[in-house]
Write an enzyme that holds these catalytic residues in place. Structure first.
Site, PDB file in Angstrom:
ATOM      1  N   GLY A  12      11.666  61.176   2.987  1.00 47.18           N
ATOM      2  CA  GLY A  12      10.589  62.075   2.541  1.00 47.18           C
ATOM      3  C   GLY A  12       9.224  61.738   3.118  1.00 47.18           C
ATOM      4  CG  LEU A  14       5.452  58.408  -1.182  1.00 47.71           C
ATOM      5  CD1 LEU A  14       3.963  58.675  -1.340  1.00 47.71           C
ATOM      6  CD2 LEU A  14       6.065  58.142  -2.541  1.00 47.71           C
ATOM      7  CG  HIS A 167      -1.960  57.404  -4.721  1.00 48.65           C
ATOM      8  ND1 HIS A 167      -1.341  58.587  -5.004  1.00 48.65           N
ATOM      9  CD2 HIS A 167      -3.147  57.729  -4.157  1.00 48.65           C
ATOM     10  CE1 HIS A 167      -2.114  59.577  -4.624  1.00 48.65           C
ATOM     11  NE2 HIS A 167      -3.209  59.096  -4.106  1.00 48.65           N
ATOM     12  CE  LYS A 171      -7.591  56.503  -3.224  1.00 48.75           C
ATOM     13  NZ  LYS A 171      -7.332  56.464  -1.784  1.00 48.75           N
ATOM     14  CG  ASP A 224      -2.457  67.063  -7.558  1.00 48.30           C
ATOM     15  OD1 ASP A 224      -1.432  66.357  -7.640  1.00 48.30           O
ATOM     16  OD2 ASP A 224      -3.141  67.143  -6.533  1.00 48.30           O
ATOM     17  CG  HIS A 229      -5.820  60.609  -8.754  1.00 47.43           C
ATOM     18  ND1 HIS A 229      -4.750  59.768  -8.861  1.00 47.43           N
ATOM     19  CD2 HIS A 229      -5.475  61.521  -7.814  1.00 47.43           C
ATOM     20  CE1 HIS A 229      -3.807  60.145  -8.017  1.00 47.43           C
ATOM     21  NE2 HIS A 229      -4.219  61.211  -7.371  1.00 47.43           N
TER      22      HIS A 229
HETATM   23  N1  LIG Z   1       3.827  62.832  -0.138  1.00 45.45           N
HETATM   24  C1  LIG Z   1       2.787  62.301  -0.746  1.00 45.45           C
HETATM   25  O1  LIG Z   1       1.741  62.053  -0.125  1.00 45.45           O
HETATM   26  C2  LIG Z   1       2.830  61.994  -2.222  1.00 45.45           C
HETATM   27  C3  LIG Z   1       1.653  61.537  -2.862  1.00 45.45           C
HETATM   28  C4  LIG Z   1       1.713  61.211  -4.224  1.00 45.45           C
HETATM   29  C5  LIG Z   1       2.895  61.352  -4.912  1.00 45.45           C
HETATM   30  N2  LIG Z   1       4.023  61.811  -4.285  1.00 45.45           N
HETATM   31  C6  LIG Z   1       5.268  61.922  -5.056  1.00 45.45           C
HETATM   32  O2  LIG Z   1       6.300  61.200  -4.391  1.00 45.45           O
HETATM   33  C7  LIG Z   1       7.549  61.844  -4.553  1.00 45.45           C
HETATM   34  C8  LIG Z   1       8.136  62.156  -3.181  1.00 45.45           C
HETATM   35  O3  LIG Z   1       7.266  63.027  -2.510  1.00 45.45           O
HETATM   36  P1  LIG Z   1       7.508  63.489  -1.003  1.00 45.45           P
HETATM   37  O4  LIG Z   1       6.271  64.169  -0.571  1.00 45.45           O
HETATM   38  O5  LIG Z   1       8.014  62.353  -0.212  1.00 45.45           O
HETATM   39  O6  LIG Z   1       8.653  64.575  -1.173  1.00 45.45           O
HETATM   40  P2  LIG Z   1       9.628  65.149  -0.047  1.00 45.45           P
HETATM   41  O7  LIG Z   1       9.030  65.003   1.293  1.00 45.45           O
HETATM   42  O8  LIG Z   1      10.012  66.486  -0.527  1.00 45.45           O
HETATM   43  O9  LIG Z   1      10.908  64.176  -0.051  1.00 45.45           O
HETATM   44  C9  LIG Z   1      11.410  63.489  -1.085  1.00 45.45           C
HETATM   45  C10 LIG Z   1      12.758  62.847  -0.787  1.00 45.45           C
HETATM   46  O10 LIG Z   1      13.602  63.313  -1.822  1.00 45.45           O
HETATM   47  C11 LIG Z   1      14.825  63.763  -1.238  1.00 45.45           C
HETATM   48  N3  LIG Z   1      15.379  64.858  -2.027  1.00 45.45           N
HETATM   49  C12 LIG Z   1      14.796  66.037  -2.319  1.00 45.45           C
HETATM   50  N4  LIG Z   1      15.626  66.777  -3.084  1.00 45.45           N
HETATM   51  C13 LIG Z   1      16.754  66.049  -3.239  1.00 45.45           C
HETATM   52  C14 LIG Z   1      17.979  66.269  -3.915  1.00 45.45           C
HETATM   53  N5  LIG Z   1      18.207  67.389  -4.597  1.00 45.45           N
HETATM   54  N6  LIG Z   1      18.917  65.303  -3.861  1.00 45.45           N
HETATM   55  C15 LIG Z   1      18.699  64.152  -3.183  1.00 45.45           C
HETATM   56  N7  LIG Z   1      17.551  63.877  -2.516  1.00 45.45           N
HETATM   57  C16 LIG Z   1      16.602  64.823  -2.559  1.00 45.45           C
HETATM   58  C17 LIG Z   1      14.450  64.226   0.146  1.00 45.45           C
HETATM   59  O11 LIG Z   1      15.625  64.204   0.903  1.00 45.45           O
HETATM   60  P3  LIG Z   1      15.877  65.242   2.116  1.00 45.45           P
HETATM   61  O12 LIG Z   1      15.130  64.654   3.284  1.00 45.45           O
HETATM   62  O13 LIG Z   1      17.352  65.174   2.300  1.00 45.45           O
HETATM   63  O14 LIG Z   1      15.374  66.578   1.664  1.00 45.45           O
HETATM   64  C18 LIG Z   1      13.444  63.155   0.537  1.00 45.45           C
HETATM   65  O15 LIG Z   1      14.120  61.991   0.980  1.00 45.45           O
HETATM   66  C19 LIG Z   1       7.284  63.076  -5.402  1.00 45.45           C
HETATM   67  O16 LIG Z   1       7.489  62.756  -6.755  1.00 45.45           O
HETATM   68  C20 LIG Z   1       5.795  63.350  -5.144  1.00 45.45           C
HETATM   69  O17 LIG Z   1       5.206  64.056  -6.197  1.00 45.45           O
HETATM   70  C21 LIG Z   1       4.002  62.132  -2.953  1.00 45.45           C
END
Ligand SMILES: NC(=O)c1ccc[n+]([C@@H]2O[C@H](COP(=O)([O-])OP(=O)(O)OC[C@H]3O[C@@H](n4cnc5c(N)ncnc54)[C@H](OP(=O)(O)O)[C@@H]3O)[C@@H](O)[C@H]2O)c1
Length: 454
Positions: A12, A14, A167, A171, A224, A229
């Site tokens: 993903g 993150l 997160h 900081k 959000d 935060h």
């Molecule tokens: N991205 C950020 O900057 C950020 C910041 C703060 C918090 N977060 C939190 O961190 C978490 C992950 O965010 P993200 O942006 O990394 O999300 P993402 O890009 O959508 O990916 C999340 C991961 O989950 C997997 N996944 C999604 N649906 C699935 C399912 N049904 N079964 C198994 N695996 C599944 C995806 O696998 P596939 O690759 O196979 O789809 C990927 O490995 C979330 O809770 C988000 O709110 C993210």
């Protein structure tokens, strides 16, 4: 003790944007022992080689891949299949790891499913002090859903095994708030309503929702940013001195002030930037707010009468996150230095993009006149650290490995902040359209809202 980290959601955003660069830095700084292992869990049918090739395309930071790869193992996994959890448990045991952190970098709807699998397979059992599980933000979408998730988690784990991430708490300057407040006698005695007139807490972003429309449209700025935060920052600013710097003592004080906080319903203003509806995965008739201004009071002896202004939004004039403590004007001062009262004393805690502390005070204008001018005592933390500042996730991962829970949120913090935000969210407020930051400021002012010009 050999340490293992299991990361669900390893393919993903993150993982690629934050966790891999953070792990790379921890390895470079030798915070991760050579014997440690990072099990990367995801559903894509990759070999480790495929996985690294995919990661290299997405990770933008410079990473020592050759070294990192020696820590990694990629495992194809079905989160709904208990056999996969059992296989993983046996593997970790056979590899000799007893100290285990399981990190859920997955969408929140998978939290209960994975938590159940982790518990039923006994990857982590209640009470095992060497094992912990990490949940990303957002923790629920409102108080009810957060409670539901939490009830499930408490069935499987002790609160002490649960690490909830916000997160912002990783900081540098957020951690510095406690030092600035409690390691300086000068602030110790004036941190109250007899000297402070208001507090502004803001987090402005220049970007829109970009590719995260699917997530953001269900959430909006109130949930959000404010629920997590901004309220975390407010609680660190307003809490009483804890009995110690122990994680639980700090959290006890944070929760107390959050419980005393009351938002002013009439002062709530929300907006949506023009163009938001065209963003990918955003509903064409969406009413989701991308901007929020809110005002709250803390009903205790220390803060009674001091407004806390909160402002956060996307597509604004700049990326800036800071806390401003505005000190009162002293009317007696006016008789001596009439021009000094134009410039209040301010303490500015800059969180991002630059980090530091600035104190604004009055000095005499150089020359023959007697005017006063504002001057600032400026400490730029990020300059001083020569860009060697740890990123939030680097710090959070290190704290996780060290089992230090101070920078993670306890359930009652989540419960109290959802309570406040649910209440605000239930108000049927007009969503104003804006093109620029100034558009929202004009709207806020035209409503007669008691607004401090940020
Ligand atoms: N991205 C950020 O900057 C950020 C910041 C703060 C918090 N977060 C939190 O961190 C978490 C992950 O965010 P993200 O942006 O990394 O999300 P993402 O890009 O959508 O990916 C999340 C991961 O989950 C997997 N996944 C999604 N649906 C699935 C399912 N049904 N079964 C198994 N695996 C599944 C995806 O696998 P596939 O690759 O196979 O789809 C990927 O490995 C979330 O809770 C988000 O709110 C993210």
């Amino acid at each position: 003790m050999k340490q293992a980290i299991v990361i669900f959601g390893s393919t993903g955003n993150l993982m690629y944007k934050k966790l891999i660069p953070a792990l790379d830095k921890l390895i470079k700084k030798e915070h991760l022992d050579e014997s440690s292992k990072i099990y990367c869990i995801a559903r894509k049918d990759f070999s480790l080689k495929d996985y690294i090739a995919d990661a290299k395309k997405q990770v933008t930071e410079e990473v020592n891949w050759e070294k990192l790869v020696t820590f990694l193992e990629y495992i194809v996994f079905d989160v709904n299949d208990i056999n996969d959890y059992l296989l993983l448990k046996n593997k970790i045991k056979a590899d000799g790891y007893t100290d285990l952190s399981i990190y859920l970098a997955v969408p929140p709807n998978l939290f209960p499913i994975i938590a159940k699998g982790v518990s039923e397979s006994k990857l982590i059992s209640k009470g095992e002090s060497e094992k912990r599980i990490v949940f990303e933000k957002p923790f629920g979408e409102n108080l009810n859903s957060a409670k539901k998730i939490n009830r499930e988690l408490w069935k499987y784990f002790d609160e002490k095994q649960i690490y909830r991430i916000d997160h912002y708490l990783g900081k540098e300057m957020i951690q510095n708030i406690l030092v600035v407040r409690f390691a300086n006698v000068v602030f110790n005695h004036i941190w109250n309503n007899s000297t402070i007139s208001s507090v502004s807490i803001l987090s402005k972003e220049k970007e829109g929702v970009m590719s995260r429309g699917g997530y953001y449209d269900k959430i909006g700025a109130l949930k959000d940013m404010l629920q997590s935060h901004l309220l975390q920052m407010a609680s660190l600013i307003a809490m009483d001195k804890p009995t110690s710097l122990d994680s639980e003592a700090i959290k006890d004080e944070k929760v107390k002030v959050l419980k005393d906080m009351i938002f002013s319903e009439k002062d709530l203003i929300v907006g949506q930037y023009k163009g938001y509806l065209e963003a990918e995965k955003v509903a064409k008739d969406s009413n989701t707010e991308t901007f929020v201004y809110a005002k709250a009071y803390i009903e205790n002896d220390t803060w009674k009468g001091v407004p806390f202004h909160f402002l956060s939004g996307k597509k604004l004039d700049e990326k800036l996150s800071e806390i401003i403590i505005h000190f009162k004007d002293d009317s007696a001062l006016k008789a001596y230095f009439p021009s000094a009262t134009k410039h209040q004393n301010k303490l500015i805690i800059r969180v991002a993009p630059k980090e530091g502390v600035q104190f604004q005070l009055n000095v005499k204008e150089p020359g023959l006149g007697e005017q006063t001018i504002p001057a600032s005592l400026d400490y730029c933390h990020s300059c001083d650290a020569l860009k060697n500042n740890p990123e939030s996730y680097e710090k959070l991962l290190l704290e996780l490995l060290n089992k230090n829970r101070t920078l993670f949120t306890r359930w009652d913090e989540i419960e109290t902040t959802w309570n406040l935000v649910d209440e605000l969210k239930s108000k049927d407020k007009k969503v104003h359209q804006y093109e620029t930051y100034q558009d929202m400021i004009k709207i806020i002012k035209s409503k007669g809202v008691d607004f401090y010009d940020f």
